[in-house]
Design an enzyme around this catalytic site. Sequence first.
Site, PDB file in Angstrom:
ATOM      1  N   HIS A  32       0.869  -1.182   0.000  1.00  0.00           N
ATOM      2  CA  HIS A  32       0.000   0.000   0.000  1.00  0.00           C
ATOM      3  C   HIS A  32       0.903   1.227   0.000  1.00  0.00           C
ATOM      4  O   HIS A  32       1.245   1.771   1.049  1.00  0.00           O
ATOM      5  CB  HIS A  32      -0.903  -0.029   1.234  1.00  0.00           C
ATOM      6  CG  HIS A  32      -1.938   1.051   1.270  1.00  0.00           C
ATOM      7  ND1 HIS A  32      -2.997   1.017   2.151  1.00  0.00           N
ATOM      8  CD2 HIS A  32      -2.094   2.183   0.546  1.00  0.00           C
ATOM      9  CE1 HIS A  32      -3.745   2.100   1.975  1.00  0.00           C
ATOM     10  NE2 HIS A  32      -3.200   2.822   1.005  1.00  0.00           N
TER      11      HIS A  32
ATOM     12  N   HIS B 166       1.515   4.766  -2.443  1.00  0.00           N
ATOM     13  CA  HIS B 166       1.237   5.646  -3.580  1.00  0.00           C
ATOM     14  C   HIS B 166       2.557   6.272  -4.009  1.00  0.00           C
ATOM     15  O   HIS B 166       3.103   7.122  -3.309  1.00  0.00           O
ATOM     16  CB  HIS B 166       0.224   6.716  -3.192  1.00  0.00           C
ATOM     17  CG  HIS B 166      -1.073   6.164  -2.702  1.00  0.00           C
ATOM     18  ND1 HIS B 166      -2.105   5.850  -3.556  1.00  0.00           N
ATOM     19  CD2 HIS B 166      -1.502   5.838  -1.454  1.00  0.00           C
ATOM     20  CE1 HIS B 166      -3.125   5.368  -2.856  1.00  0.00           C
ATOM     21  NE2 HIS B 166      -2.773   5.348  -1.574  1.00  0.00           N
TER      22      HIS B 166
ATOM     23  N   GLY C 255     -10.238   7.413  -2.939  1.00  0.00           N
ATOM     24  CA  GLY C 255     -11.089   8.597  -2.923  1.00  0.00           C
ATOM     25  C   GLY C 255     -12.083   8.492  -1.784  1.00  0.00           C
ATOM     26  O   GLY C 255     -11.899   7.698  -0.851  1.00  0.00           O
TER      27      GLY C 255
ATOM     28  N   HIS D  27      -9.616   1.142  -1.600  1.00  0.00           N
ATOM     29  CA  HIS D  27      -9.561   1.840  -0.320  1.00  0.00           C
ATOM     30  C   HIS D  27     -10.950   1.867   0.315  1.00  0.00           C
ATOM     31  O   HIS D  27     -11.905   2.374  -0.290  1.00  0.00           O
ATOM     32  CB  HIS D  27      -9.108   3.285  -0.530  1.00  0.00           C
ATOM     33  CG  HIS D  27      -7.641   3.469  -0.650  1.00  0.00           C
ATOM     34  ND1 HIS D  27      -6.878   2.850  -1.610  1.00  0.00           N
ATOM     35  CD2 HIS D  27      -6.769   4.231   0.095  1.00  0.00           C
ATOM     36  CE1 HIS D  27      -5.616   3.219  -1.473  1.00  0.00           C
ATOM     37  NE2 HIS D  27      -5.521   4.051  -0.447  1.00  0.00           N
TER      38      HIS D  27
ATOM     39  N   GLU E  13     -10.975   3.074   6.287  1.00  0.00           N
ATOM     40  CA  GLU E  13     -10.135   3.931   7.132  1.00  0.00           C
ATOM     41  C   GLU E  13     -11.024   4.930   7.863  1.00  0.00           C
ATOM     42  O   GLU E  13     -10.882   5.134   9.069  1.00  0.00           O
ATOM     43  CB  GLU E  13      -9.083   4.677   6.313  1.00  0.00           C
ATOM     44  CG  GLU E  13      -8.162   5.509   7.206  1.00  0.00           C
ATOM     45  CD  GLU E  13      -7.037   6.215   6.469  1.00  0.00           C
ATOM     46  OE1 GLU E  13      -6.016   6.516   7.125  1.00  0.00           O
ATOM     47  OE2 GLU E  13      -7.170   6.486   5.257  1.00  0.00           O
TER      48      GLU E  13
ATOM     49  N   ASP F 110       1.582   3.694   2.904  1.00  0.00           N
ATOM     50  CA  ASP F 110       0.580   4.596   2.345  1.00  0.00           C
ATOM     51  C   ASP F 110       1.259   5.734   1.576  1.00  0.00           C
ATOM     52  O   ASP F 110       1.426   5.651   0.367  1.00  0.00           O
ATOM     53  CB  ASP F 110      -0.343   5.135   3.426  1.00  0.00           C
ATOM     54  CG  ASP F 110      -1.658   5.660   2.877  1.00  0.00           C
ATOM     55  OD1 ASP F 110      -1.806   5.706   1.644  1.00  0.00           O
ATOM     56  OD2 ASP F 110      -2.547   6.016   3.672  1.00  0.00           O
ATOM     57  N   ASP F 111       1.637   6.803   2.276  1.00  0.00           N
ATOM     58  CA  ASP F 111       2.312   7.948   1.665  1.00  0.00           C
ATOM     59  C   ASP F 111       3.476   8.337   2.571  1.00  0.00           C
ATOM     60  O   ASP F 111       3.313   9.136   3.496  1.00  0.00           O
ATOM     61  CB  ASP F 111       1.358   9.137   1.507  1.00  0.00           C
ATOM     62  CG  ASP F 111       0.148   8.796   0.657  1.00  0.00           C
ATOM     63  OD1 ASP F 111       0.312   8.647  -0.556  1.00  0.00           O
ATOM     64  OD2 ASP F 111      -0.949   8.679   1.225  1.00  0.00           O
TER      65      ASP F 111
END
Length: 305
Positions: free
Chosen positions: A18, A20, A158, A185, A188, A266-267
Amino acid sequence: MQMLSIADYISLPKIDAHNHLNLGMRYASYALWAGFYIPDFPRKLNGLGEMHEIIGQYTRPRTKTSKDITDLLTLSIQDAVADGVTVLEGSVDIGFVNHCGGVDNLLKVVQTVKDKFCGKINFRPELGMGKTFGIDKIKEWAPPLLESGIFKSIDLYGPEVEDGIEDFEEIYKLAGKLGIKRKAHVGEFSDAKSVRNFINFFDLEEVQHGIGAATDETVMQFIKDRNVRLNICPESNVMLSAVPSYPEHPIKTLVEAGINVSIATDDLMFFNRTVSEECFDLVNNGVLTEEQIKSILASNVAEYE
Protein backbone atom coordinates in the site's frame (compact mmCIF):
# COMPACT_ATOMS: atom_id res chain seq x y z
CA MET A 1 15.51 -10.37 25.68
CA GLN A 2 16.65 -7.22 23.90
CA MET A 3 14.01 -5.59 21.72
CA LEU A 4 14.64 -5.56 17.98
CA SER A 5 15.91 -2.28 16.62
CA ILE A 6 14.73 -0.54 13.47
CA ALA A 7 17.92 -1.80 11.80
CA ASP A 8 16.88 -5.36 12.71
CA TYR A 9 13.53 -4.85 10.99
CA ILE A 10 15.24 -3.38 7.92
CA SER A 11 17.20 -6.62 7.63
CA LEU A 12 14.01 -8.71 7.49
CA PRO A 13 12.41 -9.38 4.07
CA LYS A 14 9.15 -7.52 3.81
CA ILE A 15 6.49 -6.22 1.45
CA ASP A 16 4.86 -2.84 1.01
CA ALA A 17 1.49 -3.45 -0.60
CA HIS A 18 0.00 0.00 0.00
CA ASN A 19 2.25 2.72 -1.36
CA HIS A 20 1.24 5.65 -3.58
CA LEU A 21 4.44 6.20 -5.52
CA ASN A 22 3.86 9.88 -6.25
CA LEU A 23 4.12 10.43 -2.47
CA GLY A 24 6.01 7.27 -1.54
CA MET A 25 9.42 8.76 -0.75
CA ARG A 26 10.94 10.42 2.31
CA TYR A 27 10.06 14.10 2.57
CA ALA A 28 13.79 14.87 2.56
CA SER A 29 14.11 13.04 -0.76
CA TYR A 30 11.13 14.93 -2.18
CA ALA A 31 12.21 18.39 -0.99
CA LEU A 32 15.66 17.99 -2.52
CA TRP A 33 14.07 17.04 -5.83
CA ALA A 34 11.22 19.58 -5.73
CA GLY A 35 13.41 22.51 -4.75
CA PHE A 36 11.12 23.77 -1.98
CA TYR A 37 9.95 22.99 1.53
CA ILE A 38 6.35 22.65 2.68
CA PRO A 39 5.78 24.77 5.83
CA ASP A 40 5.25 22.89 9.12
CA PHE A 41 5.52 19.47 7.48
CA PRO A 42 5.13 16.56 8.08
CA ARG A 43 2.53 17.08 10.79
CA LYS A 44 -0.64 15.48 12.13
CA LEU A 45 -3.56 16.36 9.86
CA ASN A 46 -7.26 16.80 10.38
CA GLY A 47 -8.39 14.14 7.93
CA LEU A 48 -8.00 13.74 4.19
CA GLY A 49 -9.25 17.23 3.45
CA GLU A 50 -6.17 18.89 4.92
CA MET A 51 -3.93 16.37 3.18
CA HIS A 52 -5.50 17.17 -0.18
CA GLU A 53 -5.05 20.90 0.46
CA ILE A 54 -1.29 20.33 0.73
CA ILE A 55 -1.30 18.14 -2.37
CA GLY A 56 -3.26 20.75 -4.32
CA GLN A 57 -1.05 23.65 -3.23
CA TYR A 58 2.39 22.02 -3.37
CA THR A 59 2.88 18.55 -4.83
CA ARG A 60 0.40 18.44 -7.70
CA PRO A 61 1.59 21.71 -9.34
CA ARG A 62 5.20 20.48 -9.13
CA THR A 63 4.46 17.37 -11.19
CA LYS A 64 4.01 18.21 -14.89
CA THR A 65 6.06 15.98 -17.20
CA SER A 66 6.92 12.37 -17.88
CA LYS A 67 10.37 13.05 -16.41
CA ASP A 68 8.70 14.23 -13.21
CA ILE A 69 6.76 10.95 -13.05
CA THR A 70 9.93 8.96 -13.70
CA ASP A 71 11.72 10.87 -10.94
CA LEU A 72 8.94 10.37 -8.40
CA LEU A 73 8.66 6.64 -9.06
CA THR A 74 12.43 6.34 -8.80
CA LEU A 75 12.67 8.25 -5.51
CA SER A 76 9.92 6.14 -3.94
CA ILE A 77 11.41 2.83 -5.03
CA GLN A 78 14.89 3.89 -3.87
CA ASP A 79 13.55 4.61 -0.39
CA ALA A 80 11.70 1.27 -0.34
CA VAL A 81 14.94 -0.52 -1.23
CA ALA A 82 16.73 1.37 1.55
CA ASP A 83 14.13 0.04 4.00
CA GLY A 84 14.74 -3.57 2.98
CA VAL A 85 11.42 -3.91 1.16
CA THR A 86 11.69 -6.94 -1.12
CA VAL A 87 8.25 -6.75 -2.77
CA LEU A 88 6.68 -3.39 -3.64
CA GLU A 89 3.15 -3.11 -4.97
CA GLY A 90 3.45 0.58 -5.79
CA SER A 91 0.50 2.57 -7.06
CA VAL A 92 0.85 4.51 -10.33
CA ASP A 93 -2.02 6.96 -10.68
CA ILE A 94 -3.99 6.70 -13.92
CA GLY A 95 -3.89 10.50 -14.17
CA PHE A 96 -0.19 10.21 -15.03
CA VAL A 97 -1.36 9.43 -18.57
CA ASN A 98 -1.86 13.18 -18.94
CA HIS A 99 1.67 13.96 -17.72
CA CYS A 100 3.21 11.41 -20.07
CA GLY A 101 1.24 12.37 -23.15
CA GLY A 102 -0.66 9.13 -23.61
CA VAL A 103 -1.18 5.56 -22.46
CA ASP A 104 1.75 4.14 -24.41
CA ASN A 105 4.16 6.71 -23.00
CA LEU A 106 3.08 6.00 -19.43
CA LEU A 107 3.63 2.30 -20.03
CA LYS A 108 7.14 3.07 -21.30
CA VAL A 109 7.89 5.16 -18.21
CA VAL A 110 6.72 2.42 -15.83
CA GLN A 111 8.59 -0.29 -17.72
CA THR A 112 11.77 1.78 -17.77
CA VAL A 113 11.63 2.30 -14.00
CA LYS A 114 10.82 -1.38 -13.47
CA ASP A 115 13.84 -2.40 -15.54
CA LYS A 116 16.06 0.01 -13.60
CA PHE A 117 15.34 -1.78 -10.34
CA CYS A 118 15.38 -5.32 -11.68
CA GLY A 119 17.31 -7.52 -9.27
CA LYS A 120 17.09 -4.94 -6.45
CA ILE A 121 13.40 -5.26 -5.60
CA ASN A 122 10.33 -7.06 -6.92
CA PHE A 123 8.49 -3.97 -8.15
CA ARG A 124 4.94 -4.90 -9.09
CA PRO A 125 3.25 -1.81 -10.58
CA GLU A 126 -0.30 -1.14 -9.44
CA LEU A 127 -2.82 0.91 -11.41
CA GLY A 128 -4.38 3.47 -9.09
CA MET A 129 -7.67 5.16 -9.89
CA GLY A 130 -9.17 8.12 -8.05
CA LYS A 131 -12.95 8.32 -7.81
CA THR A 132 -12.81 12.07 -8.37
CA PHE A 133 -10.84 11.73 -11.61
CA GLY A 134 -12.86 11.87 -14.86
CA ILE A 135 -14.65 8.55 -15.22
CA ASP A 136 -14.74 8.83 -19.02
CA LYS A 137 -10.95 8.99 -19.14
CA ILE A 138 -10.64 6.10 -16.69
CA LYS A 139 -12.93 3.94 -18.83
CA GLU A 140 -10.88 4.85 -21.91
CA TRP A 141 -7.41 4.37 -20.40
CA ALA A 142 -7.83 1.56 -17.87
CA PRO A 143 -8.45 -1.33 -20.33
CA PRO A 144 -5.28 -0.84 -22.44
CA LEU A 145 -3.23 -0.21 -19.30
CA LEU A 146 -4.48 -3.42 -17.71
CA GLU A 147 -4.14 -5.42 -20.91
CA SER A 148 -0.49 -4.33 -21.26
CA GLY A 149 0.59 -6.90 -18.68
CA ILE A 150 2.67 -4.35 -16.78
CA PHE A 151 0.21 -3.79 -13.95
CA LYS A 152 -0.16 -6.61 -11.42
CA SER A 153 -2.87 -5.05 -9.27
CA ILE A 154 -5.56 -2.39 -9.37
CA ASP A 155 -6.73 0.02 -6.68
CA LEU A 156 -9.57 2.50 -6.24
CA TYR A 157 -9.27 5.43 -3.85
CA GLY A 158 -11.09 8.60 -2.92
CA PRO A 159 -14.16 9.20 -0.75
CA GLU A 160 -15.05 5.95 1.04
CA VAL A 161 -18.68 5.96 -0.10
CA GLU A 162 -20.60 3.47 -2.19
CA ASP A 163 -22.11 6.11 -4.45
CA GLY A 164 -20.57 5.79 -7.90
CA ILE A 165 -18.69 2.52 -7.43
CA GLU A 166 -20.84 0.95 -10.14
CA ASP A 167 -18.88 3.08 -12.63
CA PHE A 168 -15.83 0.90 -11.95
CA GLU A 169 -17.56 -2.48 -12.03
CA GLU A 170 -16.56 -3.44 -15.58
CA ILE A 171 -12.96 -2.39 -15.01
CA TYR A 172 -12.74 -4.68 -11.99
CA LYS A 173 -14.32 -7.52 -13.94
CA LEU A 174 -11.69 -7.04 -16.63
CA ALA A 175 -8.95 -7.08 -13.99
CA GLY A 176 -10.33 -10.35 -12.67
CA LYS A 177 -10.34 -11.92 -16.13
CA LEU A 178 -6.73 -10.84 -16.64
CA GLY A 179 -5.60 -12.25 -13.30
CA ILE A 180 -4.87 -8.79 -11.90
CA LYS A 181 -5.21 -8.44 -8.14
CA ARG A 182 -8.19 -6.32 -7.07
CA LYS A 183 -7.87 -3.83 -4.22
CA ALA A 184 -9.79 -0.76 -3.06
CA HIS A 185 -9.56 1.84 -0.32
CA VAL A 186 -12.28 1.46 2.28
CA GLY A 187 -12.61 1.27 6.03
CA GLU A 188 -10.13 3.93 7.13
CA PHE A 189 -12.90 6.45 7.73
CA SER A 190 -15.91 4.25 6.90
CA ASP A 191 -17.54 1.47 8.88
CA ALA A 192 -17.40 -2.32 8.87
CA LYS A 193 -20.47 -2.64 6.67
CA SER A 194 -18.84 -0.60 3.92
CA VAL A 195 -15.77 -2.86 4.03
CA ARG A 196 -17.92 -5.93 3.50
CA ASN A 197 -19.94 -4.23 0.75
CA PHE A 198 -16.82 -3.19 -1.18
CA ILE A 199 -15.36 -6.69 -0.92
CA ASN A 200 -18.58 -8.20 -2.22
CA PHE A 201 -19.15 -5.67 -5.00
CA PHE A 202 -15.64 -5.74 -6.46
CA ASP A 203 -14.74 -9.29 -5.40
CA LEU A 204 -11.70 -7.80 -3.69
CA GLU A 205 -8.66 -9.85 -2.79
CA GLU A 206 -7.15 -7.09 -0.66
CA VAL A 207 -8.37 -3.95 1.09
CA GLN A 208 -6.33 -0.79 1.54
CA HIS A 209 -6.85 0.06 5.23
CA GLY A 210 -10.05 -1.79 6.22
CA ILE A 211 -9.56 -1.01 9.91
CA GLY A 212 -13.24 -0.11 10.30
CA ALA A 213 -13.96 -3.85 10.18
CA ALA A 214 -12.52 -4.21 13.69
CA THR A 215 -15.78 -2.97 15.21
CA ASP A 216 -17.87 -5.89 13.90
CA GLU A 217 -17.08 -9.52 14.67
CA THR A 218 -19.28 -10.83 11.85
CA VAL A 219 -17.46 -8.69 9.28
CA MET A 220 -14.09 -9.79 10.65
CA GLN A 221 -15.18 -13.40 10.29
CA PHE A 222 -16.35 -12.66 6.74
CA ILE A 223 -12.93 -11.20 5.87
CA LYS A 224 -11.17 -14.17 7.43
CA ASP A 225 -13.39 -16.66 5.59
CA ARG A 226 -12.73 -14.90 2.27
CA ASN A 227 -8.99 -14.72 3.07
CA VAL A 228 -8.94 -11.04 2.14
CA ARG A 229 -5.76 -9.27 3.22
CA LEU A 230 -5.95 -5.84 4.82
CA ASN A 231 -2.97 -3.63 3.93
CA ILE A 232 -2.80 -1.46 7.02
CA CYS A 233 -0.87 1.79 7.46
CA PRO A 234 -0.83 2.58 11.20
CA GLU A 235 1.02 5.90 11.05
CA SER A 236 -1.26 7.13 8.26
CA ASN A 237 -4.30 6.25 10.37
CA VAL A 238 -2.92 8.15 13.36
CA MET A 239 -1.58 11.15 11.40
CA LEU A 240 -4.91 11.57 9.58
CA SER A 241 -6.79 11.30 12.89
CA ALA A 242 -8.66 8.16 11.86
CA VAL A 243 -7.21 6.50 14.98
CA PRO A 244 -6.52 8.49 18.19
CA SER A 245 -3.10 6.96 18.93
CA TYR A 246 -0.79 4.04 18.26
CA PRO A 247 -1.74 2.13 21.44
CA GLU A 248 -5.40 2.32 20.38
CA HIS A 249 -4.81 1.05 16.84
CA PRO A 250 -7.29 -1.71 15.85
CA ILE A 251 -4.66 -3.77 14.00
CA LYS A 252 -4.29 -5.71 17.27
CA THR A 253 -7.98 -6.70 17.18
CA LEU A 254 -7.72 -7.71 13.52
CA VAL A 255 -4.58 -9.80 13.99
CA GLU A 256 -5.99 -11.56 17.04
CA ALA A 257 -9.12 -12.34 15.01
CA GLY A 258 -6.91 -14.28 12.59
CA ILE A 259 -7.23 -11.82 9.70
CA ASN A 260 -4.42 -11.68 7.15
CA VAL A 261 -2.79 -8.23 7.33
CA SER A 262 0.25 -6.45 5.97
CA ILE A 263 1.97 -3.36 7.35
CA ALA A 264 2.44 -0.61 4.79
CA THR A 265 3.43 3.03 4.36
CA ASP A 266 0.58 4.60 2.34
CA ASP A 267 2.31 7.95 1.67
CA LEU A 268 5.80 7.98 3.19
CA MET A 269 6.29 11.64 2.34
CA PHE A 270 3.33 12.63 4.51
CA PHE A 271 3.60 10.11 7.33
CA ASN A 272 7.37 9.68 7.59
CA ARG A 273 7.37 6.03 8.72
CA THR A 274 8.82 3.19 6.69
CA VAL A 275 7.52 -0.37 7.02
CA SER A 276 10.43 -1.16 9.36
CA GLU A 277 9.68 1.90 11.50
CA GLU A 278 5.99 1.01 11.59
CA CYS A 279 6.89 -2.47 12.83
CA PHE A 280 9.16 -1.02 15.51
CA ASP A 281 6.46 1.43 16.62
CA LEU A 282 3.78 -1.26 16.84
CA VAL A 283 5.97 -3.30 19.18
CA ASN A 284 7.26 -0.29 21.13
CA ASN A 285 3.68 0.84 21.79
CA GLY A 286 2.57 -2.60 22.93
CA VAL A 287 0.15 -3.09 20.03
CA LEU A 288 1.76 -6.25 18.61
CA THR A 289 4.58 -8.49 19.78
CA GLU A 290 7.84 -9.08 17.96
CA GLU A 291 6.69 -12.63 17.28
CA GLN A 292 3.47 -11.37 15.69
CA ILE A 293 5.38 -8.86 13.54
CA LYS A 294 7.88 -11.48 12.37
CA SER A 295 5.02 -13.84 11.52
CA ILE A 296 3.20 -11.14 9.55
CA LEU A 297 6.30 -10.17 7.57
CA ALA A 298 7.26 -13.78 6.80
CA SER A 299 3.77 -14.83 5.73
CA ASN A 300 3.42 -11.74 3.52
CA VAL A 301 6.68 -12.45 1.68
CA ALA A 302 5.75 -16.12 1.30
CA GLU A 303 2.65 -15.14 -0.68
CA TYR A 304 4.91 -13.94 -3.52
CA GLU A 305 7.25 -16.92 -3.61
